[in-house]
Design a protein around this motif. Structure first.
Motif, PDB file in Angstrom:
ATOM      1  N   ALA A  35       0.743  -1.107  -0.418  1.00  0.00           N
ATOM      2  CA  ALA A  35       0.515   0.037   0.507  1.00  0.00           C
ATOM      3  C   ALA A  35       0.784   1.653   0.353  1.00  0.00           C
ATOM      4  O   ALA A  35       0.507   2.104  -0.891  1.00  0.00           O
ATOM      5  CB  ALA A  35      -1.102   0.276   1.045  1.00  0.00           C
ATOM      6  N   ALA A  91      -5.762   4.808  -3.947  1.00  0.00           N
ATOM      7  CA  ALA A  91      -4.504   5.304  -3.791  1.00  0.00           C
ATOM      8  C   ALA A  91      -4.768   6.580  -4.927  1.00  0.00           C
ATOM      9  O   ALA A  91      -3.579   7.142  -5.131  1.00  0.00           O
ATOM     10  CB  ALA A  91      -3.706   4.192  -4.320  1.00  0.00           C
ATOM     11  N   GLY A  92      -5.715   7.135  -5.588  1.00  0.00           N
ATOM     12  CA  GLY A  92      -5.623   8.534  -6.040  1.00  0.00           C
ATOM     13  C   GLY A  92      -5.113   8.235  -7.367  1.00  0.00           C
ATOM     14  O   GLY A  92      -4.751   8.997  -8.373  1.00  0.00           O
ATOM     15  N   VAL A  93      -4.638   7.213  -8.082  1.00  0.00           N
ATOM     16  CA  VAL A  93      -4.465   6.209  -9.418  1.00  0.00           C
ATOM     17  C   VAL A  93      -5.803   6.740 -11.032  1.00  0.00           C
ATOM     18  O   VAL A  93      -6.509   6.080 -10.500  1.00  0.00           O
ATOM     19  CB  VAL A  93      -3.664   5.132  -9.939  1.00  0.00           C
ATOM     20  N   LEU A 150       2.476   1.788  -3.237  1.00  0.00           N
ATOM     21  CA  LEU A 150       1.391   2.390  -4.194  1.00  0.00           C
ATOM     22  C   LEU A 150       1.126   3.446  -4.221  1.00  0.00           C
ATOM     23  O   LEU A 150       1.010   3.842  -5.248  1.00  0.00           O
ATOM     24  CB  LEU A 150       0.367   1.640  -4.245  1.00  0.00           C
ATOM     25  N   LEU A 151       0.549   4.297  -2.328  1.00  0.00           N
ATOM     26  CA  LEU A 151       0.897   5.379  -2.760  1.00  0.00           C
ATOM     27  C   LEU A 151       2.059   6.165  -3.041  1.00  0.00           C
ATOM     28  O   LEU A 151       1.966   7.503  -3.510  1.00  0.00           O
ATOM     29  CB  LEU A 151       0.887   5.521  -1.132  1.00  0.00           C
ATOM     30  N   LYS A 201       1.697  10.094  -4.394  1.00  0.00           N
ATOM     31  CA  LYS A 201       0.519  10.494  -2.486  1.00  0.00           C
ATOM     32  C   LYS A 201       1.417  10.381  -1.495  1.00  0.00           C
ATOM     33  O   LYS A 201       2.213   9.544  -1.279  1.00  0.00           O
ATOM     34  CB  LYS A 201      -1.272   9.641  -2.759  1.00  0.00           C
ATOM     35  N   LYS A 254      -7.391   4.414   3.663  1.00  0.00           N
ATOM     36  CA  LYS A 254      -7.716   3.865   2.065  1.00  0.00           C
ATOM     37  C   LYS A 254      -7.607   3.177   1.448  1.00  0.00           C
ATOM     38  O   LYS A 254      -7.941   1.867   0.735  1.00  0.00           O
ATOM     39  CB  LYS A 254      -8.154   5.381   1.979  1.00  0.00           C
ATOM     40  N   VAL A 255      -6.178   2.686   1.022  1.00  0.00           N
ATOM     41  CA  VAL A 255      -6.228   1.473  -0.077  1.00  0.00           C
ATOM     42  C   VAL A 255      -6.007   0.000   0.517  1.00  0.00           C
ATOM     43  O   VAL A 255      -6.753  -0.474  -0.559  1.00  0.00           O
ATOM     44  CB  VAL A 255      -4.524   2.162   0.047  1.00  0.00           C
ATOM     45  N   LEU A 311      -6.006   1.218  -6.953  1.00  0.00           N
ATOM     46  CA  LEU A 311      -5.728   2.398  -7.687  1.00  0.00           C
ATOM     47  C   LEU A 311      -6.172   3.525  -7.266  1.00  0.00           C
ATOM     48  O   LEU A 311      -5.665   4.387  -6.957  1.00  0.00           O
ATOM     49  CB  LEU A 311      -5.575   1.658  -8.772  1.00  0.00           C
ATOM     50  N   ALA A 313       2.331   6.384  -6.958  1.00  0.00           N
ATOM     51  CA  ALA A 313       1.179   6.718  -7.545  1.00  0.00           C
ATOM     52  C   ALA A 313       1.240   9.037  -6.626  1.00  0.00           C
ATOM     53  O   ALA A 313       0.698  10.021  -7.597  1.00  0.00           O
ATOM     54  CB  ALA A 313      -0.215   6.994  -6.653  1.00  0.00           C
ATOM     55  N   ASN A 320      -4.275   7.766   3.753  1.00  0.00           N
ATOM     56  CA  ASN A 320      -4.349   7.641   2.634  1.00  0.00           C
ATOM     57  C   ASN A 320      -4.090   5.469   2.763  1.00  0.00           C
ATOM     58  O   ASN A 320      -4.402   4.936   2.123  1.00  0.00           O
ATOM     59  CB  ASN A 320      -3.130   8.290   2.238  1.00  0.00           C
TER      60      ASN A 320
END
Lengths: 292, 69, 69, 69, 69, 69, 69
Positions: free
Chosen positions: F6, G29-31, F9-10, F15, F24-25, G26, F13, F21
């Motif tokens: 996670a 994660a805001g993607v 990934l952030l 973020k 959320k993921v 995704l 991205a 965050n």
């Protein structure tokens, strides 16, 4: 912690009110045991954490009352609400708080009777101490000295204590005289509360472990990406390299000789022959096989 | 790899790695010889400094176990 | 990996690694071509110094055997 | 090493590594054969798992030198 | 290496590595095909367990340090 | 490792790797989130130079033997 | 790599790597999700044995080859 039903003096009530207010205004609080911690370290921490956290020396009993009033079960902290306690109120992530506190160090002198947590070395050179009674202190600590120009010199770096040793009064006074404040003081919370209790030993994180996990995760992702031949330049490089290695391996195995593969193919053949020779040599030393 | 081993054998024996010699060795080993492969092998090997390759093979590392992935 | 080998083949043949060429090679091999993959492959490969990558791929350490006899 | 190369040639060709075969190959390569050595070679090799040795020998392209990609 | 790339392309695509197929792929890439080389490569590859070779190729790069023999 | 992925990934991205965050993921992935783990992860990662770690990840595995990761 | 991270997150969490799940992660994660990429990724991942791939060593570029030979 049955406190109700007893009259609390007004000044105590005020303190409790203040603590309740602090608890309500902050998401997190942590407890620090300050037994044996010099006041200047607390002062320094208070300054460093200014704006991020409030440090408050509290009487454990009063904190217990305040917790209850703030709707937090004091039983959760029962065993820690003793001794000299400083409470830290903050909105920081408790792990961040702990790691930050861990970075701030005060140096002080070892006291007689304390255990060292590290090796203590008296360095070679000019001590600035005139000969006299101190010479016998050096002597008792088995530190070789010489006197030059009315000053004691230490002949060579000398280990005077190992981790776990108890500091003698001779050593304590020598360290003072030499200005060697070697004891490092750093504070860690005994626990933090952020909706749940997080014990102190969990609060300082092993960053290497996290780096390792990041590395592993990334490598695993790369493996998948390579396997899928994901069209991203960083990945494609690895894919091309893999394809090339595989192609060369196949060329070798097929004995497919072209100007560009010839050397690799021969090299492989020789390496294999060498390997076999080495193995044969073990079984039949009389052959005198020499693979170098 | 038979063709390669045949060539290396000849090299070590101090013989020329010619089509004829390679064929002779392969046939002695009972290999059904593919003329084309012999031809291309001999041609390719002409361009290689075998002595150097052998040296490299030894200088080269020797890695430990099979690194199992 | 088909797409990769097709690209390498073109590279070695001195041809451009274009969408069209990659498709031609893949089709010759009987591969049902996925246009999107070809597009993204060709775009990504443009950013790579293939010569260098190939050289490094091979110039690797090598596992020979315990030659220690 | 000639004896080793001869053995590998036979092995790769799927032939038995017998005294007779080794001798035949060596002679084809013009090597003066030493009966005693052949005997002990063949005996030694009987105790070896060649496939395994070869596999470990070289898991990979051994191109130390940039084999010119 | 073009011939090898072409073969691996076919292999990965699940097609037979036949002379005809290899030639088709090479030609699609604009390579002037040498029949003889195709023949000998296809013949050689027939005897190889490609899956295993490819697997080993990857396992390799981790060669340990120069163990000095 | 879910928490680590996670975070990566952030990171990729662009973020912030904040508690919110990450949660959320993880929740989007159907993971039952452990608040304390999230907190400790976020705190630890703040003190790590991810870019550097990722860069070294690939440089490293090669030389270092046990590539098991 | 975001798509891969998202997939591995799902994999490690024991969830199915479906188009829907990958998209959900995704997006959390805001993607900005590219449907086509998700589709092809999910399809491609179905064809590989993730556990096995993770077990393998990475075919790294072998940058730091200690072995020079």
């Amino acid at each position: 912690m049955a406190v109700t039903g007893r009259e609390i003096p007004r000044w105590k009530a005020e303190i409790v009110e203040e603590l309740v207010e602090l608890l309500r205004r902050h998401r997190v609080f942590a407890l620090i045991d300050t037994t044996g911690i010099p006041a200047n370290h607390i002062q320094m921490l208070r300054k460093k954490l200014h704006g991020k956290a409030v440090l408050k020396a509290v009487k454990p009993r009063l904190l217990g009352i305040a917790l209850e009033k703030a709707g937090i079960n004091p039983e959760l902290f029962k065993e820690h609400l003793t001794g000299q306690v400083v409470a830290v109120f903050t909105d920081m992530n408790p792990f961040e708080l702990a790691m930050l506190m861990d970075k701030y160090v005060t140096k002080t002198y070892f006291k007689p009777g304390e255990k060292t947590d590290k090796e203590i070395v008296i360095p070679e050179g000019n001590t600035g101490i005139p000969p006299g009674p101190m010479l016998s202190v050096f002597g008792r600590l088995k530190i070789q000295t010489k006197v030059q120009g009315n000053v004691i010199y230490v002949a060579k770096d000398t280990v005077v204590a190992k981790p776990g040793d108890v500091v003698s009064s001779d050593l304590a006074s020598l360290l003072q005289k030499l200005g060697l404040a070697l004891k490092e003081i750093r504070l860690r919370p005994k626990l933090a509360y952020d909706g749940v209790v997080i014990p102190g030993d969990k609060l300082v994180l092993n960053l290497e472990e996290y780096s390792g996990m990041l590395t592993t995760a990334h490598l695993d992702a790369l493996k998948i990406a390579v396997e899928l031949a994901l069209p991203e330049p960083g990945v494609l490089q690895l894919v091309l390299a893999k394809a090339q290695r595989q192609a060369l391996s196949l060329a070798i195995e097929a004995g497919f000789i072209t100007p560009e593969t010839a050397e690799a193919v021969l090299l492989a053949a020789v390496a294999k022959a060498n390997a076999l020779a080495a193995e044969v040599a073990k079984h039949a030393p009389e052959l005198g096989l020499e693979v170098k | 790899m038979e063709y390669i081993y045949a060539s290396l054998l000849l090299y070590k024996a101090g013989k020329e790695i010619s089509e004829e010699n390679v064929k002779k060795v392969l046939e002695a080993a009972g290999v059904a010889v593919d003329e084309v492969r012999v031809k291309s092998l001999v041609a390719a090997i002409k361009n290689i400094d075998i002595a150097k390759v052998l040296e490299q093979a030894i200088a080269a590392p020797v890695a430990a176990a099979p690194v199992q992935a």
